[in-house]
Design an enzyme around this catalytic site. Structure first.
Site, short mmCIF file in Angstrom:
data_model
loop_
_atom_site.label_atom_id
_atom_site.label_comp_id
_atom_site.label_asym_id
_atom_site.label_seq_id
_atom_site.Cartn_x
_atom_site.Cartn_y
_atom_site.Cartn_z
N ASP A 1 0.84 1.37 10.50
CA ASP A 1 0.32 0.03 9.76
C ASP A 1 -0.13 -0.55 11.10
OD1 ASP A 1 1.90 -1.83 8.38
OD2 ASP A 1 2.63 -2.37 10.26
N GLU B 1 -4.39 0.87 8.37
CA GLU B 1 -5.19 -0.46 8.04
C GLU B 1 -5.31 -1.35 9.08
OE1 GLU B 1 -1.80 -4.48 6.53
OE2 GLU B 1 -1.08 -3.29 8.22
C1 GLC Z 1 1.74 -4.61 7.41
C2 GLC Z 1 2.15 -3.98 6.32
C3 GLC Z 1 2.96 -5.39 5.71
C4 GLC Z 1 3.78 -5.46 6.82
C5 GLC Z 1 3.39 -5.75 7.90
C6 GLC Z 1 4.77 -6.10 9.48
O1 GLC Z 1 0.40 -5.82 6.88
O2 GLC Z 1 1.05 -3.82 5.51
O3 GLC Z 1 3.97 -5.37 4.07
O4 GLC Z 1 4.57 -7.14 6.94
O5 GLC Z 1 2.37 -4.83 8.06
O6 GLC Z 1 4.70 -4.75 9.60
#
Ligand code: GLC
Length: 547
Positions: free
Chosen positions: A214, A268
């Site tokens: 994440d 991500e």
């Molecule tokens: C990422 C996740 C999202 C979350 C954020 C904070 O972007 O995909 O859903 O709110 O991180 O953890």
């Protein structure tokens, strides 16, 4: 045009079809209106038969759920709403028995304000070592009443919250790039690094095949936490993509190397330039990352061709597999995006409520499904994509749960509309999401018209989105996955995308308003919608076998 190439045997993750499970909304096994691990276990045969290779679970850890589980209170425990650790172990074993690998979400940038470390830090008082694991910083102004810098939270509002000490006196501020319930961890601190290595081992020992990281670009912060200023350079922000973050992934990759089988990290990584993005995929860092440029692209031949070319060009030199994604739990579902007049997407301006034609959107979504499945590399499918679900845009304020709604003072209605519980059957109260006899409502309301989109309604219906996905995944597995990660463009007109994966396989998408002739002698393997004799209608994709 290329000639047929001998298939290569590639590592699973280079071409995997990975299905994303937002556990809360997938299936409710125990009848409390909230999806859980029992619900997933019941549906593993469905996922196996869909034809995906792996499952990525959104966070399933113990959490107060201030941000759907991205506020982790204990990285080694399953939230009781979802089940327990023994059940997670069972689920991993059962998934493996069905030939499905398992990836879990790891949230290293921040934890929950209920995490033991943060509670300890609050209690330990000013200047204590426990506070050094986070970013506690004195405020500016004569009495520290102003935040330490001008950083804004990704969810809207300032990125700092001031605490009150035990004696009632206002204390320092702490950093949270997301909600105040998600304090950022200090990755310069040895405890933080050591703890996450332990957490990786904890799940790897339980048979996990990999992690989705994440906010992978966010962990390191620029020394001194300087202001962003009024006209920031978006490629050089003090809170993301700092060079030090790469050391973390290099050490994690070494850690993964101590396990003998093929386990992976998927990042991500939302960053403005392909150069910044590609650095995360160097051979000693993460294995792959989500291709958000593809997700954000308009439904347009030239735009998509540009993204495909840029993707291949960015991945090839570092030897990373390209990936393709159309939707996830943070974005507007692509059926809805593609049914709008402006089909492009921007995380910062989601334009929820823009009119959208669901028939047009679904037609394009079907074509997009076959396009992504034909492209070289890996593909991500968000739960419900395979049912052709649209964004639910008319949720009443009272049911909205996403913190972005409140943090943005209602400007951004949030991400709940893509997180609606799945429809499994057509005529039970929760469309089969909760077990028969359950007396509670699903945690978010389902639109009545989803009865006709349920798994039950679509299975066996050759014209359904579900059967299209099943056929596409099966053919892809048979024909495409061992080919080199390349394609050859074929000129079939400006309003088309046309490429060959090998001499005998062609993918053709028509974006234009007039039908396109199929090539002489080509046999149709699969199409996203009905053909008109030997012509391909608008917004349709066809896979062809060429002699
Ligand atoms: C990422 C996740 C999202 C979350 C954020 C904070 O972007 O995909 O859903 O709110 O991180 O953890």
């Amino acid at each position: 045009m290329i000639t047929t190439v001998a298939p290569t045997k590639t590592a699973w993750w280079r071409h995997a079809a990975i299905y994303q499970i937002y556990v809360r909304s997938f299936a409710d096994g125990n009848g409390d209106g909230m999806g859980d691990l029992a619900g997933v276990r019941d549906r593993l045969p469905y996922l196996r038969d869909l034809g995906v290779d792996a499952l990525w679970f959104n966070p399933w850890y113990a959490s107060p759920m201030a941000d759907g589980g991205y506020d982790v209170a204990d990285y080694r425990a399953i939230d009781p709403v979802f089940g327990d650790l023994a059940e997670a172990e069972q689920l991993i074993a059962e998934a493996h028995a069905h030939g499905l690998r398992v990836l879990v979400d790891l949230v290293p940038n921040h934890c929950s304000d209920q995490h033991a470390w943060f509670q300890e830090a609050l209690a330990a008082g000013p200047g204590s070592p426990a506070r050094e694991r986070f970013w506690f910083v004195p405020g500016r102004g004569a009495h520290g009443e102003l935040p330490p810098n001008d950083w804004q939270s990704y969810f809207g509002g300032g990125a700092w919250t001031r605490i009150t000490e035990a004696d009632g006196i206002p204390g320092p501020w702490y950093l949270h790039m997301f909600s105040p319930q998600q304090p950022d961890l200090n990755w310069e601190h040895a405890d933080v690094r050591a703890e996450f290595e332990e957490v990786l081992h904890f799940w790897l020992r339980r048979g996990i095949d990999g992690f989705r990281i994440d906010v992978a670009h966010g962990l390191a912060k620029k020394a001194g936490l300087p202001d962003v200023g009024p006209t920031p350079d978006v490629t050089d922000l003090p809170y993301q993509d700092r060079p030090e973050v790469h050391d973390v992934y290099r050490s994690w990759r070494r850690l993964l190397g101590t396990y003998d089988d093929d386990r992976i990290f998927v990042g991500e990584v939302w960053l403005p330039t392909p150069e910044q993005f590609a650095r995360y995929l160097r051979p000693d860092e993460l294995h792959s990352a989500f291709n958000f440029d593809f997700l954000c692209s308009a439904w347009d031949a030239a735009a998509l061709r540009g993204v495909v070319n840029a993707t291949l060009a960015a991945h090839e030199p570092i030897g990373a597999p390209p990936t393709w994604v159309l939707s996830n739990h943070d974005t507007i579902r692509h059926v809805t995006r593609y049914g709008r007049e402006d089909t492009s997407f921007d995380m910062g301006d989601k334009r929820l409520g823009d009119p959208s034609d669901p028939v047009l959107g679904r037609r394009r979504a079907r074509a997009a499904a076959l396009l992504t499945l034909a492209l070289p590399g890996g593909v991500y499918i968000y739960q419900g994509d395979e049912l052709g679900l649209a964004e639910v845009q008319d949720l009443p304020d009272g049911v909205l749960q996403d913190p972005t709604f409140v943090r943005s003072q209602g400007v951004d209605r949030g991400r709940d509309g893509c997180r609606i519980p799945l429809p499994w059957s057509s005529d039970s109260p929760s469309l089969g999401y909760s077990p028969a006899g359950a007396e509670v409502e699903p945690w978010l309301p389902q639109p009545a018209e989803w009865a006709s989109l349920s798994v039950e309604a679509q299975l066996g219906d050759s014209g359904s989105v579900l059967e299209l996905y099943r056929a596409g995944l099966e053919l892809r597995r048979r024909e495409l996955i061992d080919l080199p990660e390349a394609l050859t463009w074929v000129d079939a007109g400006v309003s088309t995308l046309c490429f060959d994966r090998h001499g005998g396989f062609r993918c053709l998408v028509n974006f234009g308003s007039t039908a396109v002739e199929l090539p002489e002698g080509a046999t149709v393997l699969l199409s996203s919608g009905p053909l008109n004799g030997r012509t391909l209608p608008t917004d349709t994709c066809v896979w062809l076998h060429l002699e």
